[in-house]
Design a protein around this motif. Structure first.
Motif, short mmCIF file in Angstrom:
data_model
loop_
_atom_site.label_atom_id
_atom_site.label_comp_id
_atom_site.label_asym_id
_atom_site.label_seq_id
_atom_site.Cartn_x
_atom_site.Cartn_y
_atom_site.Cartn_z
N ASP A 1 0.75 -1.25 0.06
CA ASP A 1 0.12 -0.05 -0.11
C ASP A 1 0.88 1.23 -0.03
OD1 ASP A 1 -3.13 -0.65 0.89
OD2 ASP A 1 -1.91 -2.22 1.42
N LEU A 2 0.37 2.23 -0.84
CA LEU A 2 1.20 3.54 -0.78
C LEU A 2 0.13 4.61 -0.27
CD1 LEU A 2 3.44 5.53 -1.91
CD2 LEU A 2 2.18 5.59 -3.81
N TYR A 3 0.80 5.46 0.73
CA TYR A 3 -0.24 6.33 1.43
C TYR A 3 0.88 7.80 1.12
CZ TYR A 3 -2.69 2.94 3.81
OH TYR A 3 -3.65 1.73 4.16
N PHE A 4 0.15 8.93 0.94
CA PHE A 4 0.94 10.21 0.94
C PHE A 4 -0.15 11.36 1.20
CE2 PHE A 4 0.04 9.27 -3.39
CZ PHE A 4 -0.51 10.70 -4.01
N ASP A 5 0.42 12.24 1.86
CA ASP A 5 -0.56 13.42 2.03
C ASP A 5 -0.12 14.46 0.80
OD1 ASP A 5 -1.26 12.55 4.25
OD2 ASP A 5 0.22 13.41 5.55
N TYR A 6 -1.02 15.38 0.29
CA TYR A 6 -0.93 16.17 -0.78
C TYR A 6 -1.81 17.30 -0.50
CZ TYR A 6 -5.70 14.57 -2.05
OH TYR A 6 -6.87 14.38 -2.22
N LYS A 7 -1.19 18.43 -1.06
CA LYS A 7 -1.90 19.74 -1.18
C LYS A 7 -1.99 20.26 -2.77
CE LYS A 7 -0.26 23.12 1.23
NZ LYS A 7 -0.05 24.24 2.19
N LEU A 8 -3.23 20.14 -3.29
CA LEU A 8 -3.25 20.41 -4.74
C LEU A 8 -4.04 21.51 -4.98
CD1 LEU A 8 -4.33 16.94 -6.36
CD2 LEU A 8 -2.15 18.11 -6.72
N THR A 9 -3.86 22.14 -6.10
CA THR A 9 -4.73 23.40 -6.61
C THR A 9 -5.26 22.75 -8.11
OG1 THR A 9 -2.73 24.47 -7.58
CG2 THR A 9 -3.71 25.22 -5.41
N PRO A 10 -6.44 23.34 -8.63
CA PRO A 10 -6.96 22.76 -9.80
C PRO A 10 -5.96 22.66 -11.17
CG PRO A 10 -8.28 24.15 -8.57
CD PRO A 10 -7.02 24.42 -7.80
N GLU A 11 -4.95 23.53 -10.96
CA GLU A 11 -4.14 23.67 -12.38
C GLU A 11 -3.21 22.36 -12.27
OE1 GLU A 11 -1.67 26.22 -9.42
OE2 GLU A 11 -3.89 26.01 -10.00
N VAL A 12 -2.89 21.64 -11.20
CA VAL A 12 -2.08 20.41 -11.22
C VAL A 12 -2.70 19.18 -11.70
CG1 VAL A 12 -0.73 19.04 -9.87
CG2 VAL A 12 -0.63 21.56 -9.58
N LYS A 13 -2.05 18.75 -13.05
CA LYS A 13 -2.97 17.59 -13.41
C LYS A 13 -1.77 16.43 -13.51
CE LYS A 13 -6.62 19.79 -14.45
NZ LYS A 13 -7.70 19.76 -13.46
N VAL A 14 -1.72 15.73 -12.33
CA VAL A 14 -0.73 14.48 -12.49
C VAL A 14 -1.38 13.27 -11.95
CG1 VAL A 14 1.42 15.92 -12.27
CG2 VAL A 14 0.01 15.04 -10.24
N ASN A 15 -0.83 11.92 -12.76
CA ASN A 15 -1.10 10.69 -12.01
C ASN A 15 -0.05 10.09 -11.73
OD1 ASN A 15 -4.07 11.08 -12.66
ND2 ASN A 15 -3.79 10.67 -14.96
#
Length: 178
Positions: free
Chosen positions: A65-79
């Protein structure tokens, strides 16, 4: 580091991740820095915004299992992309809901919010890989990459996302066994 876990807090020290570069290709515009106890990822120029996590090879049966915390804004488009037995598997995060040619869809991180606040992501890697490889004795993962690998539309040119200055943050990258 525990043999059944890989953890980066990004609170200080060296950054294990690097801008992604395909073999023989130029590195992505991703620029990485540690600020405020988190990894800051900024795009220097339009394009894939891809990051190679430099994760050592592992068996997803063990590190499941992979876990991570993230803080995104709408202009960031990643997979996320996991290379297992030579095949790239796509996990939808904030990027296009399309799989590039030659890759296979693995799953979607549920409940992703691009609201500028901290949230937690979970990828049940072993369970998702097991559905596509039910009889495999091992599930060897040799690469973990985050970015946009979809050449359709305008993302590679920075229209609709991942333009110069696009940024997001990550902390507590944890690859663990259950």
């Amino acid at each position: 580091s525990h043999p059944n876990a890989l953890f980066y807090s990004f609170s200080s020290g060296a950054i294990p991740f690097v801008p992604y570069a395909a073999v023989g290709g130029a590195a992505s515009g991703a620029r990485l820095a540690i600020e405020g106890g988190a990894l800051q990822l900024r795009n220097a120029y339009a394009g894939s915004f891809s990051v190679d996590t430099k994760t050592p090879p592992f068996d997803a049966l063990t590190l499941s299992d992979l876990y991570f915390d993230y803080k995104l804004t709408p202009e960031v488009k990643v997979n996320l992309f996991f290379r297992c037995s030579g095949v790239y598997y796509s996990v939808y995060f904030s990027g296009p809901r399309r799989v590039r040619a030659g890759a296979l869809y693995l799953g979607t991180i549920e409940g992703v919010k691009a609201d500028g606040n901290w949230h937690r992501a979970h990828v049940p890697l072993r369970d998702w890989l097991r559905k596509l490889n039910p009889r495999a004795a091992t599930l060897p993962v040799s690469e973990v990459v985050i970015g946009n690998w979809d050449n359709t539309g305008y993302l590679m040119a920075g229209f609709g996302g991942n333009g110069p200055g696009a940024s997001w943050s990550m902390r507590n990258w944890s690859l663990v066994g259950t």
